[in-house]
Design a protein around this motif. Structure first.
Motif, PDB file in Angstrom:
ATOM      1  N   ARG A 140       0.807  -1.213   0.000  1.00 20.57           N
ATOM      2  CA  ARG A 140       0.000   0.000   0.000  1.00 20.57           C
ATOM      3  C   ARG A 140       0.847   1.274   0.000  1.00 20.57           C
ATOM      4  N   GLY A 141       1.970   1.232   0.697  1.00 20.21           N
ATOM      5  CA  GLY A 141       2.817   2.423   0.774  1.00 20.21           C
ATOM      6  C   GLY A 141       4.025   2.353  -0.145  1.00 20.21           C
ATOM      7  N   CYS A 142       4.045   1.381  -1.050  1.00 25.40           N
ATOM      8  CA  CYS A 142       5.243   1.159  -1.875  1.00 25.40           C
ATOM      9  C   CYS A 142       5.102   1.875  -3.216  1.00 25.40           C
ATOM     10  N   ALA A 143       6.164   2.559  -3.627  1.00 23.72           N
ATOM     11  CA  ALA A 143       6.128   3.299  -4.888  1.00 23.72           C
ATOM     12  C   ALA A 143       5.983   2.356  -6.083  1.00 23.72           C
ATOM     13  N   LEU A 144       6.389   1.080  -5.912  1.00 21.21           N
ATOM     14  CA  LEU A 144       6.340   0.133  -7.048  1.00 21.21           C
ATOM     15  C   LEU A 144       4.941  -0.456  -7.273  1.00 21.21           C
ATOM     16  N   ARG A 145       3.962  -0.097  -6.412  1.00 17.99           N
ATOM     17  CA  ARG A 145       2.637  -0.729  -6.549  1.00 17.99           C
ATOM     18  C   ARG A 145       1.989  -0.427  -7.903  1.00 17.99           C
ATOM     19  N   THR A 146       2.368   0.696  -8.520  1.00 21.22           N
ATOM     20  CA  THR A 146       1.794   1.013  -9.838  1.00 21.22           C
ATOM     21  C   THR A 146       2.534   0.278 -10.949  1.00 21.22           C
ATOM     22  N   VAL A 147       3.662  -0.349 -10.604  1.00 20.33           N
ATOM     23  CA  VAL A 147       4.453  -1.086 -11.600  1.00 20.33           C
ATOM     24  C   VAL A 147       4.158  -2.584 -11.495  1.00 20.33           C
ATOM     25  N   ASP A 148       4.211  -3.117 -10.251  1.00 25.01           N
ATOM     26  CA  ASP A 148       4.026  -4.575 -10.097  1.00 25.01           C
ATOM     27  C   ASP A 148       2.590  -4.944  -9.721  1.00 25.01           C
ATOM     28  N   HIS A 149       1.740  -3.968  -9.473  1.00 25.81           N
ATOM     29  CA  HIS A 149       0.324  -4.193  -9.141  1.00 25.81           C
ATOM     30  C   HIS A 149       0.165  -5.151  -7.966  1.00 25.81           C
ATOM     31  N   GLY A 150       1.174  -5.210  -7.105  1.00 22.70           N
ATOM     32  CA  GLY A 150       1.093  -6.081  -5.932  1.00 22.70           C
ATOM     33  C   GLY A 150       1.558  -7.507  -6.193  1.00 22.70           C
ATOM     34  N   GLY A 151       2.068  -7.777  -7.411  1.00 21.93           N
ATOM     35  CA  GLY A 151       2.603  -9.113  -7.701  1.00 21.93           C
ATOM     36  C   GLY A 151       1.501 -10.108  -8.020  1.00 21.93           C
ATOM     37  N   CYS A 152       1.802 -11.376  -7.780  1.00 21.60           N
ATOM     38  CA  CYS A 152       0.935 -12.468  -8.219  1.00 21.60           C
ATOM     39  C   CYS A 152       0.053 -12.942  -7.065  1.00 21.60           C
ATOM     40  N   ARG A 153      -1.259 -12.860  -7.253  1.00 23.03           N
ATOM     41  CA  ARG A 153      -2.207 -13.276  -6.203  1.00 23.03           C
ATOM     42  C   ARG A 153      -2.187 -14.794  -6.022  1.00 23.03           C
ATOM     43  N   CYS A 154      -2.044 -15.508  -7.114  1.00 19.58           N
ATOM     44  CA  CYS A 154      -2.065 -16.976  -7.017  1.00 19.58           C
ATOM     45  C   CYS A 154      -0.822 -17.475  -6.280  1.00 19.58           C
ATOM     46  N   GLN A 155       0.296 -16.802  -6.506  1.00 20.93           N
ATOM     47  CA  GLN A 155       1.523 -17.194  -5.804  1.00 20.93           C
ATOM     48  C   GLN A 155       1.426 -16.856  -4.311  1.00 20.93           C
ATOM     49  N   ALA A 156       0.822 -15.695  -4.014  1.00 24.48           N
ATOM     50  CA  ALA A 156       0.633 -15.326  -2.606  1.00 24.48           C
ATOM     51  C   ALA A 156      -0.200 -16.403  -1.912  1.00 24.48           C
ATOM     52  N   HIS A 157      -1.255 -16.858  -2.591  1.00 22.88           N
ATOM     53  CA  HIS A 157      -2.087 -17.906  -1.985  1.00 22.88           C
ATOM     54  C   HIS A 157      -1.323 -19.218  -1.845  1.00 22.88           C
ATOM     55  N   ALA A 158      -0.580 -19.584  -2.895  1.00 23.03           N
ATOM     56  CA  ALA A 158       0.126 -20.870  -2.865  1.00 23.03           C
ATOM     57  C   ALA A 158       1.161 -20.915  -1.740  1.00 23.03           C
ATOM     58  N   LEU A 159       1.812 -19.785  -1.485  1.00 19.38           N
ATOM     59  CA  LEU A 159       2.916 -19.804  -0.521  1.00 19.38           C
ATOM     60  C   LEU A 159       2.496 -19.399   0.891  1.00 19.38           C
ATOM     61  N   THR A 160       1.389 -18.633   1.013  1.00 18.17           N
ATOM     62  CA  THR A 160       1.004 -18.173   2.362  1.00 18.17           C
ATOM     63  C   THR A 160      -0.378 -18.655   2.777  1.00 18.17           C
ATOM     64  N   GLY A 161      -1.156 -19.169   1.803  1.00 16.55           N
ATOM     65  CA  GLY A 161      -2.525 -19.570   2.117  1.00 16.55           C
ATOM     66  C   GLY A 161      -3.505 -18.415   2.047  1.00 16.55           C
TER      67      GLY A 161
END
Ligand code: FES
Length: 363
Positions: free
Chosen positions: A301-322
């Motif tokens: 939310r506070g990261c300048a890269l959020r407009t570049v990486d859009h927060g990364g991969c949602r499926c990977q976040a789920h796979a690795l953290t649940g």
């Protein structure tokens, strides 16, 4: 409240998940869709019409192996008639002269061919099937038909050290483009992560070779490098942002913001049998779930890269953290990054990775 985006640019039409190859890096789901559950010719034709009306300009006819659909020429004609640019994404197995003529006659505009390695026996070891000669022939036929030819090589531990071979193969086969796509660990590929994950040293050598070939070849061959987000510790702008530029229709008509999103437990994805594509794109909860920035946790939310990486991969976040709403652990700033560091360190310390778990049989 996040505004609905403009129209999607691309439609990934997964016509079937059946495939003659058995690649360990396959990102299709562990449980494949049965052939009997696939959309019919008429249903797919309607999907293409709706996509054209929605503003889609490009469709990837993909799978599995789309050539296993006997009605493929009719599907190409339907997509072409809806004003879509049609690209066949194929292993090349089953692409004979007659079949290609039928497809080009129906309006096929380009072909993307998968390759596993420049060395035939290593390529067939990765694919788990005899395939190299068929691919070579398919590439020749595509060039003789005058269609643009792209190669797609999924990169991993067994082929990153021969990046030069893949580039030379693309030149030999007359390709216009080669996509050098580091493995994404979704679906079946997640089972093979320890076998596929490269070492950081391999990635660095390959990146240097890409720079070398780009400087040497200029416009003669387009080299696309899809970065290894886990090793780079940098979240990727997956799908160009959730529900931002493309949609996927799975073989059974499920509509997803990305091909792997069927794994997310609370997504409740709609189906083309029940809803209009325009409503799905603009209004459905599945496509709105991670659109924009409102859903982002810290540190995204506070990261300048959020407009570049859009927060990364949602499926990977789920796979690795649940939890699909967590920061993608690929990112060096993610609270769960130590999980990924352990995986990458493990690969670097392992001189002999485990054997692949091959996919067995089709659905
Ligand atoms: Fe689904 Fe990245 S693969 S968001």
């Amino acid at each position: 409240m996040t505004e609905p985006p403009g129209p999607p640019w691309a439609l990934l039409a997964e016509l079937t998940q059946a495939c003659p190859l058995r690649c360990g890096y396959c990102s299709n789901p562990v449980e494949l869709t049965r052939r009997s559950a696939e959309l019919t010719t008429d249903q797919w034709s309607d999907v293409f019409r709706q996509a054209g009306d929605l503003g889609v300009v490009h469709t990837h006819l993909s799978g599995g192996e789309p050539l296993l659909r006997r009605d493929l020429p009719e599907l190409v004609a339907a997509a072409d008639g809806a004003g879509l640019y049609t690209q066949l994404v194929t292993s090349g197995l089953g692409l004979g002269e007659g079949r290609l003529a039928a497809l080009t006659g129906a309006g096929l505009r380009s072909v993307q061919l998968s390759v596993q390695h420049a060395d035939p026996s290593t390529a067939e070891h990765v694919a788990g099937a005899r395939s190299f000669t068929a691919k070579e022939r398919a590439a020749r036929l595509v060039r003789e038909a005058g269609l643009p030819l792209g190669l797609n090589a999924v990169l991993h531990r067994a082929n990153l050290d021969d990046l030069d071979g893949l580039v030379r193969l693309a030149l030999d086969w007359g390709a216009d483009r080669i996509e050098l796509a580091n493995t994404q660990y979704h679906g079946w590929a997640a089972r093979n992560r320890a076998a596929l994950l490269p070492t950081p040293a391999q990635v660095e050598r390959a990146r240097t070779r890409v720079a070398f070939w780009r400087a040497r070849l200029g416009d003669a061959l387009e080299l696309v490098w899809v970065a290894p987000d886990l090793v780079d510790a940098t979240a990727k702008p997956c799908m160009g942002g959730w529900g931002a530029v493309s949609l996927t229709v799975a073989p059974d008509g499920t509509v997803l913001p990305c091909p792997a999103a069927g794994t997310l437990p609370d997504l409740d994805p709609p189906r083309v049998q029940d809803c209009r594509l325009s409503w799905i794109w603009r209004e459905s909860s599945a496509f709105r779930a991670f659109r924009g920035e409102d859903w982002m946790p810290e540190p995204c939310r506070g990261c300048a890269l959020r407009t570049v990486d859009h927060g990364g991969c949602r499926c990977q976040a789920h796979a690795l953290t649940g939890d699909a709403a967590r920061t993608d652990p690929a990112c060096r700033h993610a609270p769960e990054r130590p999980l990924v560091d352990a995986l990458v360190d493990g690969a670097a310390r392992t001189p002999h990775p485990p054997a692949y778990a091959y996919r067995e049989g089709g659905p």
